[in-house]
Design a protein around this motif. Structure first.
Motif: not given
Length: 327
Positions: A89-99
């Motif tokens: 969750t937190t990573e995907a929110e911070r970096d939408i492309a990576l998610g």
């Protein structure tokens, strides 16, 4: 049979791997119990797998966004895939492309490889309560409409639909299990990684049980759907071995959970006074609170229960399982 596990170095992945080695067999393509001949364990970080006497273990380190890495996992063909890897969750929110690349495009790459298999492999996917959000009913069940409020939740909804559609086409035999908050996970050790929301929930129990004080970012009255990692592993294996004919057209299921307030979680520590637990200090975090407020407070599924997919019975059962596992 040849079985691939992605996210194998993770909290659930390690325990799923140990369970697969312990039981040594799964339902094969024809549905009969079949010995596992090879386990392919994939992750981004190095890890040591449990020992296995009769199963060949192959650990592969790489990034699922890399098409060559994905193709290497399928070299020699596969019979089953447990797909646990994700950008959380937190990573995907911070970096939408990576998610998107990790959670959606990598899955599309895996499904393309499944289409090339001579026999449709079974695909067990770890989905999440994050597929639900917004104004939710008191109990989120099979009839609740998915309105995710995080990028991670959106990615999981997309993945569920892709797996159901590929199952309809007969190129995979997919099944998705929406996980509630899985506890009690160990602390995150990745350098520079921000603690996930699930880790902050787990810390409410983990840190005091290990004699350390902890700051709780959630309000005492916040209700959370919890499940032990042991129940998750049992449920993933149960779902894998069920015949596709029992799953219906849509292949996603809620994993029924134990619904408890954060205050009740803290109160449960009193039963373990012999461990001299640390103190829980209330330090609200608006960002963390907003995320869990968008998740179901009570999580259930009549469909899952009918298939033998069940929650833990009580809070102390979850804690006892953690202490036994950590001993």
């Amino acid at each position: 049979m040849r079985v691939v596990v992605t996210g194998a170095a993770g909290f659930i992945g390690r325990r799923l791997t140990a369970a697969l080695i312990g039981q040594g067999r799964l339902a094969g393509p024809a549905g009969n119990p079949t010995p596992i001949s090879e386990l392919v364990l994939a992750d981004q970080i190095a890890f040591d797998p449990p020992p296995a006497d009769t199963i060949r273990i192959r650990c592969t380190i790489g990034d699922l966004r890399d098409a060559g890495f994905r193709q290497a996992l399928f070299a020699g063909g596969i019979d089953s895939l447990f797909h646990l890897a994700a950008s959380l969750t937190t990573e995907a929110e911070r970096d939408i492309a990576l998610g998107i690349e990790t959670n959606v495009l990598s899955l599309l790459g895996l499904l393309a490889l499944c289409r090339a298999q001579p026999v449709a492999p079974r695909l067990v996917f770890a989905s999440s309560i994050a597929t639900f959000g917004g104004a939710l009913p008191a109990v989120v069940d099979d009839s609740t409409v998915q309105t995710p409020q995080t990028s991670y939740g959106v990615h999981k909804v997309i993945a569920e639909q892709l797996i159901s559609d590929h199952s309809r086409h007969g190129v995979v035999d997919g099944r998705c299990l929406r996980l509630p908050i899985v506890v009690i996970r160990p602390p995150v050790n990745h350098s520079g990684a921000a603690p996930s929301v699930s880790d902050r929930v787990a810390a409410i129990l983990r840190e005091p049980l290990n004699g350390r004080d902890v700051d709780c970012p959630f309000k005492p009255e916040t209700r959370l759907p919890l499940v032990s990692v042991q129940a998750v592993v049992r449920s993933l294996l149960t779902l894998h071995d069920l015949p596709g004919s029992r799953l219906g057209l849509f292949r996603a299921f809620n994993l029924p959970a134990l619904s408890v307030s954060v205050a009740a979680m803290v109160d449960s520590l009193q039963a373990y006074s012999d461990r001299k637990p640390g103190k829980v200090q209330w330090k609200p975090d608006a960002t963390m609170q907003a995320i869990v407020d968008g998740w179901p407070a009570q999580f259930d599924s009549a469909r899952a229960r009918q298939l033998g997919i069940l929650p833990d019975a009580r809070m102390t059962e979850i804690i006892d399982a953690y202490l036994k596992d950590a001993a």
